[in-house]
Every structure is written in structure tokens, then in C-alpha cells.
Design an enzyme around this catalytic site. Sequence first.
Site, short mmCIF file in Angstrom:
data_model
loop_
_atom_site.label_atom_id
_atom_site.label_comp_id
_atom_site.label_asym_id
_atom_site.label_seq_id
_atom_site.Cartn_x
_atom_site.Cartn_y
_atom_site.Cartn_z
N ALA A 158 -16.60 -8.07 -9.22
CA ALA A 158 -15.40 -7.46 -9.77
C ALA A 158 -15.24 -7.72 -11.26
O ALA A 158 -14.95 -6.80 -12.03
CB ALA A 158 -14.17 -7.96 -9.01
N ASP A 218 -6.49 -7.31 -6.20
CA ASP A 218 -6.12 -8.03 -4.98
C ASP A 218 -7.25 -8.98 -4.59
O ASP A 218 -7.93 -8.78 -3.59
CB ASP A 218 -5.83 -7.03 -3.85
CG ASP A 218 -5.31 -7.71 -2.59
OD1 ASP A 218 -4.79 -8.85 -2.71
OD2 ASP A 218 -5.42 -7.12 -1.50
N CYS A 232 -2.83 -14.28 -3.24
CA CYS A 232 -2.57 -14.65 -1.85
C CYS A 232 -2.79 -16.16 -1.64
O CYS A 232 -2.93 -16.62 -0.51
CB CYS A 232 -3.46 -13.85 -0.90
SG CYS A 232 -5.24 -14.15 -1.11
N PHE A 274 -11.70 -5.63 -5.66
CA PHE A 274 -11.72 -6.47 -4.45
C PHE A 274 -11.20 -5.65 -3.28
O PHE A 274 -10.34 -6.07 -2.52
CB PHE A 274 -10.84 -7.72 -4.63
CG PHE A 274 -11.08 -8.49 -5.91
CD1 PHE A 274 -12.09 -9.44 -5.98
CD2 PHE A 274 -10.30 -8.25 -7.02
CE1 PHE A 274 -12.30 -10.15 -7.16
CE2 PHE A 274 -10.50 -8.96 -8.20
CZ PHE A 274 -11.52 -9.91 -8.27
N ASP A 298 -16.17 -3.86 -4.56
CA ASP A 298 -16.19 -5.14 -3.86
C ASP A 298 -17.60 -5.70 -3.96
O ASP A 298 -18.58 -4.94 -3.97
CB ASP A 298 -15.79 -4.97 -2.40
CG ASP A 298 -15.34 -6.28 -1.76
OD1 ASP A 298 -14.13 -6.48 -1.58
OD2 ASP A 298 -16.22 -7.13 -1.46
N SER A 299 -17.70 -7.03 -4.02
CA SER A 299 -19.03 -7.64 -4.11
C SER A 299 -19.78 -7.58 -2.80
O SER A 299 -21.01 -7.72 -2.77
CB SER A 299 -18.90 -9.10 -4.56
OG SER A 299 -18.14 -9.84 -3.63
N ARG A 342 0.84 -1.21 0.00
CA ARG A 342 0.00 0.00 0.00
C ARG A 342 0.87 1.25 0.00
O ARG A 342 0.56 2.23 -0.68
CB ARG A 342 -0.94 -0.01 1.21
CG ARG A 342 -2.10 -0.99 1.07
CD ARG A 342 -3.12 -0.81 2.18
NE ARG A 342 -2.71 -1.42 3.42
CZ ARG A 342 -3.11 -2.62 3.85
NH1 ARG A 342 -3.92 -3.35 3.09
NH2 ARG A 342 -2.73 -3.09 5.01
#
Length: 397
Positions: free
Chosen positions: A283, A301, A341, A231, A253-254, A215
Site C-alpha cells: 500500500a 483502512d 482499528c 488495504f 492490497d498486498s 461503507r
Amino acid sequence: MNDIAKLTLKAHKEESLKRFHPWIFSGAIAGIDREIDEGDLVAVYSANGDPLGIGHFAPSTIAVRMLSFDTGETINRDFWLKRLSAAYKLRESLGLISNENNSYRLVHGEGDNLPGLIIDVYGDTAVMQAHTLGMHNVAGLIAELLPEITGGAVQAVYYKSANTLPHMADVEVEDGFIFGNNSNVNVARENGLQFYPDWKRGQKTGFFLDQRDNRALLKAYADGRRVLNMFCYTGGFSLFALAGNAEKVVSVDSSSKAIDLAVRNVALNFANSTRHQAVAEDAFRYLEQIEKGAYDLIVLDPPAFAKHRKVLHNALKGYRRLNTIAFEKIASGGVVFTFSCSQAVSREEFRQAVFSAAAAAKREVRILHQMTQPSDHPINIYHPEGEYLKGLALYVD
């Protein structure tokens, strides 16, 4: 080690332990000298009778997670105090704990020689997750030690393990405070910016601390750019884009709950800002609908596409599709921050998926930075599986 069960390995299965890898797989076990329960300690021996260490037992694929390779060590209060103190001193020595940054990962499982345990600190509250029944059984003792090892900085411990313990563990666990009760609004800080960690209802421990360094890097690229944060969860990248003087930032974001918290976090730092917009939308659908060239900095992300190797093929297809769309849509001279991730996806596999996406989009793409998890998420050199976060900052012509 005479008072705990003795686990004997099959012939030649001790080699990984001699290289200090902290896992023993079920297929390597020849036998156990008595009946034991999940979460019990076991003393591990080679087929030749050589003592190898002590660990927590579980009736699963990963059957033992090693706590110590010192056969003379006793797993008691002093053991936990020593390991937790070492973890805290590492974070102190790295300069991670300050007035500007009071949020950090205190314990990162195998990376801190405490497999199965995660502890994140947000101001004066620690959020603890046990991923094994062995760690669950000592959670109360570990929580009790946290004020001591942090010099009183931790004043409350929230236990969030209802969804992290193995399904075969026959235990009833409710999330809640072990001691203290910071139920009121608790504001944490990361590099001078503030946010509300949602440890009760949020993902993980309430915030993704593993993206701190990335970030900060994004902030350096944000000046004057139109930023799309896909996301976005609770808006971490969006906050740093705004702090970096982005022209505009759109968070997608959902989850409407995540969007609500992202909006709150933006308002906490940039009251009445007109540069931020939040959208609750799928997304992929949102990305496909935007105009080409509408953004010149895109953050991808996503949540883990692959929890295990069995679904790796589909996960890599997902990464290729997502990055292809982003490459097709981003303005010339734009920058894409893209991440995986998924522990099951290797750094090479992720990079190959992004390479394939760039080729499919027919864009010229150059790597500016290769990103990973920050120093408070250390990787045990004997346990390369701990390197789960992979990222690329890419320049797109």
C-alpha cells in the site's frame, strides 16, 4: 458459588468491579483457595469477604473476565441461553436482520456481556471465535443454542479459534464445522450487495462487518469520483463505491488472495464492469507512486498498526506517514476516509496523528464525519476499551 474456586482480591482492588468493569488484572489478586486450571470458573470476593461475581480464570495479565456480577447466578445452559437471546433480540430490534442484510455480528464480547466470545452470522452460517479457554470450553453448548435463539435461521456453525486462543493455553484446536457443513459457495448480503465471506482462509471471521455503516456513508460520496481503496482486503468499500456510481475504483492490497476475492465480489455484483481495477501491491509503495490528483476519494483502512501500547509510538508514526502521503496525493476537493482499528490507539491519539499529517502535507483539511463501529458491535459503557474502531471522513482542499 460454593462448588467453584474462591478468588480473593487485595484490599481496595474491588472498586473497578463495583463500577462493573469486566476485567480483573493479575496484580489485583491476593489468592485462590485451591488449584485451578485455565478456563475454570472462579467466584470473586473482596478482601473483606464480600461476594462480587463470577468469571473465567486465565493465568495472564487479564486474569479474570467477569461473566456475572450477580453472586446468585449459576453459569449453566439457561445462563448462556439468556445472554445469547438478549444479543439476538438487540440485533432484531435494530433492524439489522433482513433480506437486504443477512450478515451481522451476533456477539461482540464484552459489549454483549460475553467476554472472550465473538460470533458473526453470514446468512445461515455462524462463525464463532473464542478468545479465552473458558469460552472455548463451552463452545459446543453455545453452538447448540444458536439455531434455537435465531428461530432456525442459523443452520451451521463454523468454529475458527485456532489462532485466537491465548498461546499459553495448552490445547489443540482445529478450525472446522461444529455442526452443519456449508462448504459450498455461500453468498452473504450487506445492504443489498452480495459478497463471499471467506471464513476458512480469510482474516477475522471472513469479512469486516464493523465497517458496514461507514461503507454506506462512502457510497453517498462516491458519485462521479475516482476512488482508491487502500488495504482493500475483499473489496467491501470498493463494492459500495461502485454502487454509488463512482467513475472508477482501484482496489489495492498486498495479499493476492484478498485481491482475488475482491475481484470475485465485484463480479458478483457488477458483472463485466470496466470501472474496477485490482492491484496486488504494498500500500505505501503504491500510494507513493501515483500521480498527484489522480484520485478524489481515498480510503485508508489499514490493519491494526498497534496490538498493544508498547508499540504505540511506531503505530502513530505509521498513521502519520500514511495519511501524509494520501493528503499530498489527493485532488483538491477530494475526500479521505481514514481509519484505525487499533484498540491501543485512542480516538484522540489517532486524530492527533491525522492532524500532524495534514500539517505536514500543507493541505487545508476539514472533518466531515467522525466514524466508529456499528450498532452490532456495541460498547459496554463500563468497558470503554471496547471502542476500537475510529474513523474520520475528511474534505481536502
